[in-house]
Motif scaffolding. Structure first.
Motif, mmCIF file in Angstrom:
data_model
loop_
_atom_site.group_PDB
_atom_site.id
_atom_site.type_symbol
_atom_site.label_atom_id
_atom_site.label_comp_id
_atom_site.label_asym_id
_atom_site.label_seq_id
_atom_site.Cartn_x
_atom_site.Cartn_y
_atom_site.Cartn_z
ATOM 1 N N UNK A 170 -6.675 4.724 -0.511
ATOM 2 C CA UNK A 170 -5.602 4.765 0.294
ATOM 3 C C UNK A 170 -6.044 5.461 1.713
ATOM 4 N N UNK A 171 -6.834 6.328 1.914
ATOM 5 C CA UNK A 171 -7.409 6.945 3.051
ATOM 6 C C UNK A 171 -7.607 5.934 3.989
ATOM 7 N N UNK A 172 -7.463 6.209 5.093
ATOM 8 C CA UNK A 172 -7.892 5.366 6.618
ATOM 9 C C UNK A 172 -9.283 4.965 6.239
ATOM 10 N N UNK A 184 0.705 -1.362 0.052
ATOM 11 C CA UNK A 184 -0.060 -0.142 -0.149
ATOM 12 C C UNK A 184 0.772 1.146 -0.015
ATOM 13 N N UNK A 204 4.248 9.899 -9.772
ATOM 14 C CA UNK A 204 3.794 10.281 -11.172
ATOM 15 C C UNK A 204 2.885 11.604 -10.976
ATOM 16 N N UNK A 205 2.206 11.617 -10.165
ATOM 17 C CA UNK A 205 1.327 12.941 -9.934
ATOM 18 C C UNK A 205 0.936 13.217 -8.555
ATOM 19 N N UNK A 237 4.305 13.144 -17.694
ATOM 20 C CA UNK A 237 3.002 14.341 -17.416
ATOM 21 C C UNK A 237 2.458 13.904 -16.341
ATOM 22 N N UNK A 245 2.452 1.705 -3.372
ATOM 23 C CA UNK A 245 1.628 2.376 -4.407
ATOM 24 C C UNK A 245 1.619 3.877 -4.206
ATOM 25 N N UNK A 275 -11.803 5.588 -9.234
ATOM 26 C CA UNK A 275 -10.679 5.907 -8.215
ATOM 27 C C UNK A 275 -11.209 6.908 -7.120
ATOM 28 N N UNK A 276 -12.158 7.673 -7.642
ATOM 29 C CA UNK A 276 -12.873 8.712 -6.781
ATOM 30 C C UNK A 276 -13.826 7.929 -5.603
ATOM 31 N N UNK A 287 0.671 3.327 -14.043
ATOM 32 C CA UNK A 287 0.179 2.194 -13.065
ATOM 33 C C UNK A 287 -0.938 1.661 -13.786
ATOM 34 N N UNK A 328 -9.753 2.432 3.391
ATOM 35 C CA UNK A 328 -8.878 1.340 3.192
ATOM 36 C C UNK A 328 -9.714 0.109 3.635
ATOM 37 N N UNK A 362 -4.044 -0.818 -9.786
ATOM 38 C CA UNK A 362 -3.348 0.001 -8.691
ATOM 39 C C UNK A 362 -3.750 1.357 -8.689
ATOM 40 N N UNK A 403 -6.130 11.808 -3.190
ATOM 41 C CA UNK A 403 -6.760 10.553 -2.661
ATOM 42 C C UNK A 403 -6.350 10.335 -1.312
ATOM 43 N N UNK A 404 -5.958 11.254 -0.538
ATOM 44 C CA UNK A 404 -5.647 11.337 0.753
ATOM 45 C C UNK A 404 -4.203 11.052 1.343
ATOM 46 N N UNK A 405 -3.362 11.005 0.227
ATOM 47 C CA UNK A 405 -1.723 10.945 0.321
ATOM 48 C C UNK A 405 -0.955 11.934 0.847
ATOM 49 N N UNK A 416 -6.531 0.917 -6.634
ATOM 50 C CA UNK A 416 -6.278 0.971 -4.896
ATOM 51 C C UNK A 416 -5.764 2.028 -4.359
ATOM 52 N N UNK A 417 -5.147 2.944 -5.065
ATOM 53 C CA UNK A 417 -4.541 4.278 -4.420
ATOM 54 C C UNK A 417 -5.758 4.905 -4.246
ATOM 55 N N UNK A 456 -4.801 10.603 -13.902
ATOM 56 C CA UNK A 456 -4.717 9.275 -13.473
ATOM 57 C C UNK A 456 -3.158 9.121 -13.294
ATOM 58 N N UNK A 457 -2.702 8.068 -12.570
ATOM 59 C CA UNK A 457 -1.232 7.517 -12.197
ATOM 60 C C UNK A 457 -0.917 6.778 -13.485
ATOM 61 N N UNK A 458 -0.328 7.609 -14.699
ATOM 62 C CA UNK A 458 -0.428 7.310 -16.021
ATOM 63 C C UNK A 458 0.262 5.801 -16.105
ATOM 64 N N UNK A 501 4.598 5.483 -5.326
ATOM 65 C CA UNK A 501 4.564 5.540 -7.108
ATOM 66 C C UNK A 501 3.542 6.546 -7.407
#
Lengths: 295, 236
Positions: free
Chosen positions: B104-106, A169, A179-180, A295, A172, B149-150, B93, B109, B97, A187-189, B100-101, B89-91, A175
């Motif tokens: 991520x938030x608690x 987790x 990437x962005x 990008x 990811x 993802x949202x 990945x 998850x 994945x 996303x809360x990261x 999955x990201x 997007x996380x291009x 990564x």
């Protein structure tokens, strides 16, 4: 013929260790988007931690990993958190903040000079360690045992970091940030905590590299300078941010360095290596495994 | 007490003010559209609610709690999720994945596996292609991944920034249908759009944003009939 084979094998082994040295640099670049000029100094710190751990306990040099990895992880984590993060925050709107590069250069000078103050310029080595000078004989070839250990460690470390980034987790999240970072924060990261962790991982990898060279190499305050330019080249050759690329880039440099002198004077090898490197960059500026787009 | 309450915010890019004393409310379970042209301040508004930018004056409350000074990650933990403009997007990945990201938030998850099933049920195409790298997808598919993802983040309030941008008309229909389904499942939606017709048809209420100010608000049906909206945004 046998000598060339022998040199090639030893070159691959030493090259893997170069790759391991460059691993932390490439991981940190991949996420933080800055070249860490203090990387050689982190390697130096790792070597001193390993040296003292072995010197004071008399244990097998590789047992020092138990100490070196957590110590270096925390060192990197807090170095980023306390010294580098404030600059990132001040330059929030800049994608690749130049100031951070300048700060890492400052860190390099501070660490090298602090270690000069504390440890003096004296060369230190571990003359009695069980790996020193050991060779394996295969036919008439001699293969260096400490370098073999180092190469195996390099591959294992690269595989472990790769697995961590792909399958966990946190990996990811790292990564995604690389990437962005803005989309990742949506996303809360937490970007800065990812930076701390990444810097910690990169520094710990430099520590592992330190452990692998201490059995057969001298430790002194400016030892990092010997390796850091090599690390930069390996990382660019392999592709910035690529883990496999770092190891492969290291191996290529290792082979050229070790086989080259068979055919020409060693000074020529360096000139030719860097000349070829320039040509390679014209053809493939993103390195072997680098990503062309961004990008 | 409104679900989301934006009170009199001023937002600046450096010295340039782009949002002027803007107020709006979203009630729980509503679908609300914010319509306006390029540069009206729509994205800035969403970015400010998400905490990527901060307002110089005014206040933003979510479920009664002030969030205007919170970090983006803390706002996500409260349940406000933004699907950003241009998918983002996380291009490199895989779809899987990327999703999955999203969890991520608690708060998201623990239910990640269950939510993933819901996302795949909503957009089966994503499951078929779950191992494909995001950059290789078409625009419509990428937008689906962005929305998926949202959803993975278990939004209480889902904010969509121009989901129809750059898509073919047939795909736009798909996207709005998906948003409709998400809203029907009880998620509150704040939709920013230039496709005024589609977004107002989907919405309960709407706000018209021009030059950083709300110039009009009301039930979506009423806005669709409004002469100013008709001439300025629907080309009628």
């Amino acid at each position: 013929m046998i000598t060339i084979l022998e040199d090639t094998i030893n070159g691959i082994l030493m090259g893997s260790i170069y790759g391991l040295m460059a691993l932390g640099l490439t991981v940190i670049f991949g996420v933080l988007k800055v070249i860490n000029f203090a990387h050689g100094s982190l390697l130096m710190v790792g070597m001193y931690v390993a040296y003292w751990a072995v010197q004071l306990t008399g244990l097998h040099p590789y047992l020092a990993l138990i100490l070196v990895v957590p110590v270096m992880y925390l060192f990197g984590y807090y170095l980023q958190d306390i010294v580098i993060k404030p600059i990132y925050k001040a330059e929030k709107q800049v994608r690749e903040p130049i100031t951070v590069i300048i700060v890492t250069t400052g860190v390099w000078y501070i660490l090298d000079n602090l270690s000069l103050l504390v440890f003096t310029p004296q060369y230190r080595s571990l003359p009695d360690n069980p790996l020193r000078g050991k060779m394996i004989e295969i036919g008439s070839m001699l293969i260096s045992v400490p370098k073999l250990w180092g190469a195996v460690t390099a591959v294992l470390t690269a595989a472990a970091i790769y697995w961590f980034l792909q399958k966990t987790r946190m990996g990811r999240a790292i990564r995604a940030t690389s990437l962005d970072r803005e989309a990742a924060s949506l996303m809360g990261i937490r970007q800065y905590s990812i930076y701390n962790i990444t810097f910690g991982i990169g520094t710990a990898a430099a520590g592992v590299a330190g452990v692998t060279i201490v059995p057969f190499f001298n430790v002194f305050p400016t030892v990092g300078v010997l390796f850091d330019i090599k690390c930069f080249i390996i990382v660019v050759l392999g592709g910035l941010g690529s883990i496999g690329g770092a190891i492969l880039g290291g191996i290529i440099i290792g082979i050229i360095e070790s086989v080259g002198p068979q055919f020409m004077a060693a000074t020529w090898t360096e000139a030719i290596v860097y000349g070829l490197f320039l040509i390679f960059l014209f053809v493939r500026p993103s390195g072997l495994f680098g990503v062309k787009y961004d990008w | 007490m409104p679900f989301l309450e934006v009170k009199e915010i001023d937002v600046y890019y450096g010295d340039m003010q782009v949002i002027f004393g803007l107020s709006l409310n979203v009630e729980e379970g509503e679908v609300v559209s914010i319509i306006g042209g390029n540069g009206a301040g729509k994205s800035t508004l969403l970015r400010t609610i998400s905490g990527l930018m901060s307002s110089k004056r005014g206040e933003i409350l979510f479920e009664g709690a002030p969030i205007s000074r919170s970090e983006p990650a803390d706002i996500v933990e409260r349940g406000i999720i933004q699907v950003p403009e241009g998918r983002r997007l996380f291009t490199l990945m895989s779809i899987k994945d990327n999703l999955a990201v999203g969890a991520y938030s608690r708060r998201a998850e623990a239910d990640a596996e269950k939510t993933l099933k819901e996302v795949y049920a909503l957009m089966p195409r994503l499951q078929e292609r779950e191992n494909q790298v995001a950059i290789t997808l078409s625009g419509g598919e990428q937008q689906m991944v962005a929305i998926g993802r949202g959803i993975m983040a278990k939004p209480k309030l889902l904010m969509l920034d121009e989901p129809s941008l750059g898509l073919a008309p047939i795909l736009i229909k798909d996207i709005f249908e998906t948003v409709r389904k998400i809203a029907d499942q009880g998620t509150t939606v704040l939709l920013v759009e230039q496709d005024v017709m589609h977004s107002l048809r989907l919405s309960d209420r709407g706000y018209v944003l021009e030059h950083g100010r709300i110039v009009m608000e009301g039930p979506a049906k009423q806005l669709l009939e409004d002469p100013h909206v008709k001439t300025a945004y629907l080309g009628l």
